[in-house]
Design a protein around this motif. Sequence first.
Motif, PDB file in Angstrom:
ATOM      1  N   PRO A 103      -7.081   8.385  -6.633  1.00  0.00           N
ATOM      2  CA  PRO A 103      -7.330   9.724  -6.110  1.00  0.00           C
ATOM      3  C   PRO A 103      -8.562   9.776  -5.233  1.00  0.00           C
ATOM      4  N   SER A 104      -9.346   8.728  -5.238  1.00  0.00           N
ATOM      5  CA  SER A 104     -10.590   8.750  -4.478  1.00  0.00           C
ATOM      6  C   SER A 104     -11.031   7.337  -4.197  1.00  0.00           C
ATOM      7  N   GLU A 123     -15.989  10.988 -15.068  1.00  0.00           N
ATOM      8  CA  GLU A 123     -14.574  10.956 -15.408  1.00  0.00           C
ATOM      9  C   GLU A 123     -14.338  11.217 -16.884  1.00  0.00           C
ATOM     10  N   VAL A 124     -13.081  11.533 -17.179  1.00  0.00           N
ATOM     11  CA  VAL A 124     -12.613  11.700 -18.547  1.00  0.00           C
ATOM     12  C   VAL A 124     -11.668  10.542 -18.828  1.00  0.00           C
ATOM     13  N   VAL A 164      -9.121  10.341 -13.672  1.00  0.00           N
ATOM     14  CA  VAL A 164      -9.233  11.736 -14.101  1.00  0.00           C
ATOM     15  C   VAL A 164     -10.690  12.165 -13.941  1.00  0.00           C
ATOM     16  N   ARG A 165     -10.946  12.984 -12.956  1.00  0.00           N
ATOM     17  CA  ARG A 165     -12.317  13.358 -12.628  1.00  0.00           C
ATOM     18  C   ARG A 165     -12.807  14.502 -13.510  1.00  0.00           C
ATOM     19  N   ALA A 166     -13.979  14.303 -14.093  1.00  0.00           N
ATOM     20  CA  ALA A 166     -14.544  15.306 -14.989  1.00  0.00           C
ATOM     21  C   ALA A 166     -14.787  16.619 -14.267  1.00  0.00           C
ATOM     22  N   ALA A 224      -0.644  12.759 -17.802  1.00  0.00           N
ATOM     23  CA  ALA A 224      -1.384  11.556 -17.384  1.00  0.00           C
ATOM     24  C   ALA A 224      -0.472  10.552 -16.682  1.00  0.00           C
ATOM     25  N   HIS A 225       0.816  10.863 -16.612  1.00  0.00           N
ATOM     26  CA  HIS A 225       1.795   9.954 -16.024  1.00  0.00           C
ATOM     27  C   HIS A 225       1.395   9.508 -14.623  1.00  0.00           C
ATOM     28  N   ARG A 226       0.944  10.436 -13.800  1.00  0.00           N
ATOM     29  CA  ARG A 226       0.658  10.102 -12.402  1.00  0.00           C
ATOM     30  C   ARG A 226      -0.557   9.202 -12.238  1.00  0.00           C
ATOM     31  N   HIS A 227      -1.369   9.094 -13.299  1.00  0.00           N
ATOM     32  CA  HIS A 227      -2.546   8.236 -13.246  1.00  0.00           C
ATOM     33  C   HIS A 227      -2.307   6.861 -13.863  1.00  0.00           C
TER      34      HIS A 227
END
Length: 505
Positions: free
Chosen positions: A13-14, A242-243, A217-219, A156-159
């Motif tokens: 994502p980044s 992040e988480v 997953v960004r906090a 969370a599938h997409r990650h």
Amino acid sequence: MVDDPAVEHQPSPSPTTKPCRNTSTSGGVGVVIGTIVFLALLVRTEWIHLDADYYSFLAGTGGGSVSRRGCHFRARSSTAHLIPIPFSCDSNDTSGPALCRRGASLAPEPSSSSSSQKHYSPGVPPPWCPDYFRHIHTDLEPWRTTGITRDAVERAHRHAELRLVVVSGRAYVEKYRQSYQTRDVFTEWGILQLLARYPGRVPDVDMMFATGDVIRVRAADYRDDPSAAPPLFRYCKDVEKEVAILWPDWSFWGWSEVNIRPWAALIEEVGRENARLPWRDREPYAFWKGNPGVSEARRDLFRCNNDSAAGKDWNTRLFKQGLGRRRPERVQGLQLGQAVPVQVQDLRGGAGVVGTSSRGGSSPGNTTGPSTLANKCRAIKLAVDWGNAHPDEARRMGQEGSGFAREEMDMELVYEYMLHVLTQYAALLRYKPTVPEKAVELCPESMACPRSGRERDFMMESREKYVATCEPCTLPPPFTADEVLDMAVRDDGVRSKLLHIMDGD
């Protein structure tokens, strides 16, 4: 230190890069771009020794190292009843489902806590786990109140690269996308070894795994409601950004692509190399080997390499990834993002790498300093110069780091960490895990028997031969708010001192 041989091509994502478990409030552990010896060599500040100090009054023994020796002695004693874990490959049948069915019929009966507890005196609980186990509570804190729903997991599938489910002691995996090299393979193998080591003890769980290095997953996206974040298992974590739920990385069971042996064998090999060449006879440089293409920070690091033409020597020896000769450098290790995925730093939060050459480790929590892209070369040289001028102190640091790896990071503790993570995670699930429709069953035979070469060799080398003979260590309580504040203040103070020293140099 050895690192990725090729740039990881995985969705992210980044483009932001990050170190593993980078924080100023995680038990004093912080991996920042810089030298592995800078902090303790200059100020000799103890960042985390809560294993020996904080819990000595609880366990009455002075920490995790005592618990490890006690369990090892029990496992090796003539009175210990060892239950072998069956395993065999039939050359006439290498299909996964058939192998798993046959393996299940031969599996040992689930062990009860009462039978394992017999190794302790009546009324005496297992020893306390090392202090880094407390981060398990921290990782799961976002869902402590609300619990974890099926919807949260599936978001969370997409990650994730894969979904791994344990139901009634059997493992199933659904692959979503290709993982880099064999990270997913040896992660799955490690979970199978956990199930074999603790039959009947691993709870039903439903886990999404991200096997890449970059933040997923960004906090910041869940600052208003952290419980809305999808639970994702990862090898590395920047807790400020992040988480994620930390999980031991794949290379504990071997990294076949770069010929890094499973952890138990590797740590013995490191010990032999340490004994072979005395500290004072080693080359007095900071050494790093890895893939500079992963991040700008790594590419910029090569500015600090020896430049004889310009008359500059920053006391570093930097190499692009390759499987060449091992060099006896005295000062090991520069750690910088994206990730440093060699066994030690991931599980305990990034506080030092036990490499394949050099002195075999860094003192836990005492070894990183505040270097930036602008000043890293000067910071590295300052640290190496100090270490070379104070060889006894530097050697002591190496001994402490190696001791930590041997005593508090052995495979027994790796499995106990995994069991505690899954037990705590399962307690938060608000649904009963079921086998996904597209998942396939995993078992040791289905994974190892069809394989050949180094992958199979490492699986055989890391295969658990016996059911665990003693209870897992006792999970310590979470960090208190006062402890978190104290660690943050202490870390800031140390960094300020180091910056002052660098400014005055």
